[in-house]
Scaffold this active site. Structure first.
Site, PDB file in Angstrom:
ATOM      1  N   CYS A  41       0.815  -1.221   0.000  1.00 21.38           N
ATOM      2  CA  CYS A  41       0.000   0.000   0.000  1.00 21.38           C
ATOM      3  C   CYS A  41       0.850   1.274   0.000  1.00 21.38           C
ATOM      4  CB  CYS A  41      -0.938  -0.006   1.198  1.00 21.38           C
ATOM      5  SG  CYS A  41      -1.765  -1.582   1.410  1.00 21.38           S
ATOM      6  N   HIS A  53      -2.978   6.558   2.091  1.00 21.16           N
ATOM      7  CA  HIS A  53      -3.530   5.236   1.779  1.00 21.16           C
ATOM      8  C   HIS A  53      -4.803   5.034   2.606  1.00 21.16           C
ATOM      9  CE1 HIS A  53      -4.258   1.111   1.258  1.00 21.16           C
ATOM     10  NE2 HIS A  53      -3.810   0.741   2.442  1.00 21.16           N
ATOM     11  N   ASN A  82     -10.206  -0.723   1.159  1.00 22.93           N
ATOM     12  CA  ASN A  82      -8.751  -0.687   0.998  1.00 22.93           C
ATOM     13  C   ASN A  82      -8.396  -1.312  -0.359  1.00 22.93           C
ATOM     14  OD1 ASN A  82      -6.000  -1.235   1.071  1.00 22.93           O
ATOM     15  ND2 ASN A  82      -6.005  -1.909   3.207  1.00 22.93           N
TER      16      ASN A  82
HETATM   17  N1  ACO Z   1     -17.696  -7.920  12.190  1.00 29.62           N
HETATM   18  C1  ACO Z   1     -17.977  -8.068  13.494  1.00 29.62           C
HETATM   19  N2  ACO Z   1     -17.041  -8.340  14.427  1.00 29.62           N
HETATM   20  C2  ACO Z   1     -15.778  -8.471  14.006  1.00 29.62           C
HETATM   21  C3  ACO Z   1     -15.417  -8.322  12.637  1.00 29.62           C
HETATM   22  C4  ACO Z   1     -16.429  -8.036  11.712  1.00 29.62           C
HETATM   23  N3  ACO Z   1     -16.201  -7.869  10.394  1.00 29.62           N
HETATM   24  N4  ACO Z   1     -14.084  -8.490  12.508  1.00 29.62           N
HETATM   25  C5  ACO Z   1     -13.613  -8.734  13.745  1.00 29.62           C
HETATM   26  N5  ACO Z   1     -14.621  -8.726  14.634  1.00 29.62           N
HETATM   27  C6  ACO Z   1     -14.564  -8.921  16.092  1.00 29.62           C
HETATM   28  C7  ACO Z   1     -13.362  -9.733  16.500  1.00 29.62           C
HETATM   29  O1  ACO Z   1     -13.613 -11.114  16.406  1.00 29.62           O
HETATM   30  C8  ACO Z   1     -13.180  -9.281  17.930  1.00 29.62           C
HETATM   31  O2  ACO Z   1     -14.096  -9.985  18.725  1.00 29.62           O
HETATM   32  P1  ACO Z   1     -13.690 -10.471  20.203  1.00 29.62           P
HETATM   33  O3  ACO Z   1     -13.393  -9.222  20.983  1.00 29.62           O
HETATM   34  O4  ACO Z   1     -14.903 -11.212  20.661  1.00 29.62           O
HETATM   35  O5  ACO Z   1     -12.458 -11.315  20.011  1.00 29.62           O
HETATM   36  C9  ACO Z   1     -13.617  -7.810  17.913  1.00 29.62           C
HETATM   37  O6  ACO Z   1     -14.403  -7.653  16.716  1.00 29.62           O
HETATM   38  C10 ACO Z   1     -12.451  -6.842  17.880  1.00 29.62           C
HETATM   39  O7  ACO Z   1     -11.533  -7.282  16.888  1.00 29.62           O
HETATM   40  P2  ACO Z   1     -10.227  -6.462  16.577  1.00 29.62           P
HETATM   41  O8  ACO Z   1      -9.427  -7.191  15.540  1.00 29.62           O
HETATM   42  O9  ACO Z   1      -9.553  -6.083  17.848  1.00 29.62           O
HETATM   43  O10 ACO Z   1     -10.853  -5.146  15.931  1.00 29.62           O
HETATM   44  P3  ACO Z   1     -10.138  -3.781  15.650  1.00 29.62           P
HETATM   45  O11 ACO Z   1     -10.835  -2.701  16.362  1.00 29.62           O
HETATM   46  O12 ACO Z   1      -8.647  -3.875  15.785  1.00 29.62           O
HETATM   47  O13 ACO Z   1     -10.457  -3.585  14.090  1.00 29.62           O
HETATM   48  C11 ACO Z   1      -9.354  -3.792  11.966  1.00 29.62           C
HETATM   49  C12 ACO Z   1      -9.970  -4.523  13.149  1.00 29.62           C
HETATM   50  C13 ACO Z   1     -10.436  -2.971  11.301  1.00 29.62           C
HETATM   51  C14 ACO Z   1      -8.821  -4.813  10.970  1.00 29.62           C
HETATM   52  C15 ACO Z   1      -8.225  -2.878  12.452  1.00 29.62           C
HETATM   53  O14 ACO Z   1      -7.362  -3.586  13.295  1.00 29.62           O
HETATM   54  C16 ACO Z   1      -7.428  -2.276  11.319  1.00 29.62           C
HETATM   55  O15 ACO Z   1      -7.908  -1.470  10.563  1.00 29.62           O
HETATM   56  N6  ACO Z   1      -6.124  -2.599  11.222  1.00 29.62           N
HETATM   57  C17 ACO Z   1      -5.262  -2.045  10.214  1.00 29.62           C
HETATM   58  C18 ACO Z   1      -5.489  -2.635   8.857  1.00 29.62           C
HETATM   59  C19 ACO Z   1      -4.598  -1.948   7.840  1.00 29.62           C
HETATM   60  O16 ACO Z   1      -4.278  -0.781   7.947  1.00 29.62           O
HETATM   61  N7  ACO Z   1      -4.156  -2.622   6.811  1.00 29.62           N
HETATM   62  C20 ACO Z   1      -3.316  -1.933   5.850  1.00 29.62           C
HETATM   63  C21 ACO Z   1      -2.466  -2.792   5.169  1.00 29.62           C
HETATM   64  S1  ACO Z   1      -3.334  -3.852   4.071  1.00 29.62           S
HETATM   65  C22 ACO Z   1      -2.198  -4.341   2.904  1.00 29.62           C
HETATM   66  O17 ACO Z   1      -1.053  -4.069   2.982  1.00 29.62           O
HETATM   67  C23 ACO Z   1      -2.682  -5.138   1.715  1.00 29.62           C
END
Ligand code: ACO
Length: 330
Positions: A112, A257, A287
């Site tokens: 990215c 990004h 994304n």
């Molecule tokens: N719907 C409902 N619940 C969900 C979902 C979903 N789609 N996905 C995860 N959950 C749940 C999890 O199971 C977890 O449940 P639990 O507490 O019972 O275990 C809870 O939600 C919290 O999960 P987290 O992973 O801690 O959620 P977080 O707030 O961190 O959000 C996310 C996740 C959106 C992926 C975030 O971490 C993020 O944006 N990270 C960065 C991603 C990024 O920038 N990527 C860029 C690079 S991509 C590339 O290079 C190709």
């Protein structure tokens, strides 16, 4: 050394739109969870055509927008983590199809952050006097490596392509590029298993220590990447501004990004900048990895948001882990 000027842009976005409601039919999730955690409402998903067809369309549009013909292009830099072929390169395939007969071709895989790396490369090539017009094409078919059983990643990614024609410009330019390969295990999608006529097939996971994961599918430790991104992005912007000899307040547009709206909001608050300096379209595309920054640039150009002399900062971060920012004048 001189700056760069983006003289043409183009996009190709698949027609099919997948809404948060559509994902509720595939995995256990909700519009509320996706919207509040990511800012995403819809993304565009491929109809199954190859990525290079999107590249060709966005490239042709960017070249026409620049008032050029394909024969005027001296170099094509194609960025993707989802190329159609192991070989040939996407840039060569695109070069052949658009008829850019005078263009050299390079593919880069900088996830990215690739547009930032490509812009920096373009500027270095343009500093020599043998190249005048460089075409950067960012195309991703992330749906083909997305694991639609993994609710924490499948809701994030979309497909799309965008291109820019870059030439030497008058204004300032600075860049700051970085990487932290120790975080390679945080986002990965493995390639083919290791096999040949003389050995039993070996699994990459027995060597790389990244852990078990479904073949070819994208794994992401969202929390790790979130922590990395919210530090790397402000750091890269600060370093690029320092190298340009300008204050953060002097930057007119931050084109980041589009991974997660919360990452952008956290970066803005860490930098002490108003959020309206950040362009946002993640709600519509999700994304799209290396296509995301040039899609933003195309939309902003279409909306006449840039004025001559505006200071634009492009900033990206992603699998690698890799990150970078570049500042140039429009
Ligand atoms: N719907 C409902 N619940 C969900 C979902 C979903 N789609 N996905 C995860 N959950 C749940 C999890 O199971 C977890 O449940 P639990 O507490 O019972 O275990 C809870 O939600 C919290 O999960 P987290 O992973 O801690 O959620 P977080 O707030 O961190 O959000 C996310 C996740 C959106 C992926 C975030 O971490 C993020 O944006 N990270 C960065 C991603 C990024 O920038 N990527 C860029 C690079 S991509 C590339 O290079 C190709």
């Amino acid at each position: 050394m001189q700056g760069v000027s983006i003289i043409g842009t183009g996009v190709c976005i698949p027609e099919k739109v997948a809404s948060n409601e559509d994902y509720m039919k595939i995995v256990e999730t909700s519009d509320e969870w996706i919207t509040t955690r990511t800012g995403i409402k819809t993304r565009h998903i491929s109809d199954g055509s190859p990525a290079y067809l999107m590249s060709v369309k966005s490239a042709e549009q960017a070249i026409a927008d620049a008032g050029l013909t394909a024969a005027d292009i001296d170099l094509i830099i194609h960025t993707s983590v989802t190329p159609d072929y192991v070989s040939p390169s996407m840039s060569c395939v695109v070069q052949g199809l658009i008829g850019a007969v005078n263009a050299a071709c390079i593919d880069i895989n900088c996830a990215c952050a690739a547009f930032v790396y490509a812009l920096d490369m373009a500027r270095r090539y343009l500093a020599m006097d043998d190249m005048k017009h460089i075409l950067i094409v960012g195309t991703e078919l992330l749906s083909k490596i997305t694991d639609y059983e993994d609710r924490s990643t499948c809701v994030l990614f979309g497909d799309g392509s965008a291109a820019c024609v870059v030439t030497a410009g008058e204004g300032l330019f600075s860049s700051y590029l970085g990487a932290d390969g120790k975080g390679a295990h945080s986002i990965f999608a493995r390639n083919f298993p290791i096999e040949n006529a003389f050995i039993a097939s070996k699994r990459l996971e027995d060597f790389d220590g990244f852990g078990e994961w479904k073949e070819h599918k994208l794994y992401m430790d969202g929390r790790e990447v979130y922590k990395f991104a919210t530090h790397a992005m402000p750091e890269a912007i600060c370093k690029a501004a320092e190298r340009a000899g300008i204050t953060l307040e002097e930057i007119d547009h931050i084109v980041a990004h589009q991974a997660n709206i919360r990452i952008l909001e956290t970066a803005a608050s860490r930098l002490g900048l108003p959020f309206d300096k950040f362009y946002v379209n993640i709600d519509r595309y999700g994304n799209t990895s290396s296509a995301s920054i040039p899609i933003c640039l195309h939309e902003m150009k279409q909306k006449d948001l840039f004025h001559k002399g505006d200071k634009v900062c492009v900033v990206g971060f992603g699998a690698g882990l890799i990150y970078g920012a570049a500042i140039f004048e429009w």
